[in-house]
Design a protein around this motif. Sequence first.
Motif, short mmCIF file in Angstrom:
data_model
loop_
_atom_site.label_atom_id
_atom_site.label_comp_id
_atom_site.label_asym_id
_atom_site.label_seq_id
_atom_site.Cartn_x
_atom_site.Cartn_y
_atom_site.Cartn_z
N VAL A 102 0.06 -0.49 -1.70
CA VAL A 102 0.15 -1.56 -0.70
C VAL A 102 -1.14 -1.63 0.11
O VAL A 102 -1.69 -2.71 0.36
N ARG A 103 -1.64 -0.47 0.51
CA ARG A 103 -2.89 -0.46 1.29
C ARG A 103 -4.05 -1.05 0.49
O ARG A 103 -4.85 -1.84 1.02
N ARG A 104 -4.16 -0.67 -0.77
CA ARG A 104 -5.25 -1.19 -1.60
C ARG A 104 -5.14 -2.70 -1.77
O ARG A 104 -6.12 -3.44 -1.65
N ALA A 105 -3.95 -3.18 -2.06
CA ALA A 105 -3.77 -4.61 -2.33
C ALA A 105 -3.96 -5.45 -1.08
O ALA A 105 -4.39 -6.61 -1.17
N ALA A 106 -3.67 -4.87 0.08
CA ALA A 106 -3.81 -5.62 1.33
C ALA A 106 -5.23 -5.63 1.87
O ALA A 106 -5.53 -6.37 2.82
N ALA A 107 -6.10 -4.84 1.25
CA ALA A 107 -7.44 -4.67 1.82
C ALA A 107 -8.29 -5.93 1.73
O ALA A 107 -9.22 -6.12 2.50
N GLY A 108 -7.98 -6.84 0.77
CA GLY A 108 -8.73 -8.08 0.68
C GLY A 108 -9.97 -7.94 -0.19
O GLY A 108 -10.22 -6.92 -0.82
N GLY A 109 -10.80 -9.00 -0.20
CA GLY A 109 -11.96 -9.04 -1.06
C GLY A 109 -13.23 -9.35 -0.29
O GLY A 109 -13.46 -8.81 0.78
N HIS A 114 -13.87 -16.27 0.99
CA HIS A 114 -13.70 -16.19 -0.45
C HIS A 114 -12.43 -15.45 -0.85
O HIS A 114 -11.92 -15.66 -1.95
N ALA A 115 -11.96 -14.58 -0.01
CA ALA A 115 -10.82 -13.73 -0.37
C ALA A 115 -9.51 -14.39 0.06
O ALA A 115 -9.43 -15.08 1.08
N LEU A 116 -8.46 -14.16 -0.74
CA LEU A 116 -7.13 -14.55 -0.32
C LEU A 116 -6.74 -13.77 0.93
O LEU A 116 -7.08 -12.58 1.06
N ARG A 117 -6.02 -14.41 1.80
CA ARG A 117 -5.48 -13.73 2.98
C ARG A 117 -4.08 -13.23 2.63
O ARG A 117 -3.16 -14.03 2.45
N THR A 118 -3.93 -11.92 2.51
CA THR A 118 -2.64 -11.34 2.17
C THR A 118 -1.87 -11.06 3.45
O THR A 118 -2.36 -10.34 4.33
N THR A 119 -0.66 -11.63 3.57
CA THR A 119 0.06 -11.56 4.84
C THR A 119 1.48 -11.01 4.73
O THR A 119 2.12 -10.78 5.75
N LEU A 120 1.99 -10.80 3.51
CA LEU A 120 3.41 -10.48 3.36
C LEU A 120 3.63 -9.53 2.20
O LEU A 120 2.97 -9.64 1.16
N ALA A 146 3.10 1.48 5.62
CA ALA A 146 1.80 1.09 5.07
C ALA A 146 1.56 -0.40 5.24
O ALA A 146 0.45 -0.84 5.55
N ALA A 147 2.62 -1.20 5.02
CA ALA A 147 2.49 -2.64 5.20
C ALA A 147 2.19 -2.99 6.65
O ALA A 147 1.33 -3.84 6.95
N ARG A 148 2.87 -2.33 7.56
CA ARG A 148 2.65 -2.58 8.99
C ARG A 148 1.22 -2.22 9.39
O ARG A 148 0.56 -2.96 10.13
N ALA A 149 0.73 -1.10 8.90
CA ALA A 149 -0.63 -0.68 9.22
C ALA A 149 -1.65 -1.69 8.69
O ALA A 149 -2.73 -1.85 9.28
N ALA A 150 -1.29 -2.37 7.59
CA ALA A 150 -2.18 -3.39 7.03
C ALA A 150 -1.92 -4.77 7.62
O ALA A 150 -2.45 -5.76 7.14
N LYS A 151 -1.07 -4.82 8.66
CA LYS A 151 -0.75 -6.07 9.37
C LYS A 151 -0.02 -7.07 8.47
O LYS A 151 -0.20 -8.29 8.59
N ASP A 180 11.03 -7.48 8.56
CA ASP A 180 11.15 -8.66 9.40
C ASP A 180 12.37 -9.49 9.02
O ASP A 180 13.05 -10.04 9.89
N THR A 181 12.63 -9.57 7.73
CA THR A 181 13.76 -10.34 7.23
C THR A 181 14.36 -9.64 6.02
O THR A 181 13.68 -8.89 5.32
N VAL A 182 15.65 -9.92 5.77
CA VAL A 182 16.33 -9.34 4.61
C VAL A 182 17.35 -10.35 4.13
O VAL A 182 18.01 -11.03 4.93
#
Length: 337
Positions: A102-109, A114-120, A146-151, A180-182
């Motif tokens: 999760v941390r790697r994928a959320a890090a961006g480009g 140019h990079a996608l903004r990963t938010t969820l 990990a997701a929370r730490a990556a915002k 946040d939701t389920v």
Amino acid sequence: MREAMAAAEVGDDVLDRDPTMRELELRVAGLVGATDALWTPSGSMGNLIALMHHLDRGDAFLAPAGAHVLDNELGTAAWLAGGMPRPLAHDAGPGKVSPAAVRRAAAGGDGPYHALRTTLLCLENTHNAAGGTVTAPDEHAAVVAAARAAKLKVHLDGARLWHAAVALGVPPAALTVGVDTVQVCLSKGLGAPMGSVVAGSAEFVAHARRLRKMLGGGVRQGGVVAAAGLVALDRIDRLAEDHERARALAAGLRERGWQVSTPQTNIVLISVADLTGTLQRFEASGVRAVPMAGQVRLMTHADLTDADIATALERIGPVDAAAVRADGHRPPVRPGR
């Protein structure tokens, strides 16, 4: 369940709410540890509402490979919610992703333009395509942290959350901490004829009601189907019987030479060389199955008995048996939900 539906107190859920529907929503909110909740006609709509709430157009979202929101909702995450799906490999076990992934994928480009903004991050428990695999509370908490730490925001597709809770012997809310939701389903194993519930904050539910109306999911006398959902919630503990029968089915198939892993919940996956031929053979012998992730999927559910499991095993037979007897087809074992 049908008696409860016939006797339900009803109102207009599009205007000033239906009392039975509201009872169901608040009960589910309490079970999953949320402030509020909203009934939807299907789990796919519940997931879509959550994604529409969380995503801006062009945002990327992460999900375990094979997740329902990626492969089984006809692209609505991109088409209607405007999100760019990014599947994550199951590096922490079948159906599971690690905090590091999760941390790697959320890090961006490269750079802000140019990079996608990963938010969820979208999680799924149990993971359907992986064979109903369960994510335990500690595993869930680590990935959410990990997701929370990556915002990142976190949505949990808990269509089969009841199965996970029963398998682990924990309350459902133990498996939703930090999200946040389920979304949870009332028909997956619980036996209601239709309906799911999506839960979160009061602010989320207020927006979700508008989104549900936009998608055509508002109903008038919804208490008729909500009453079935309330009965279904009284039967969560019964899912343990389905899990036990799934293990018996898997064990019986292994004894007959089939390649089957031990199920954690009520989904049995059979690895075969000829998927189409095997499905045709099962259908001809009177056992209905569906393809799932390149395997044969069988499910146990409330309408099956121990005798039905024995009958299915007899009809399937050993892995090298003939597809059907010479005296023709036999009536099918009731299909699963």
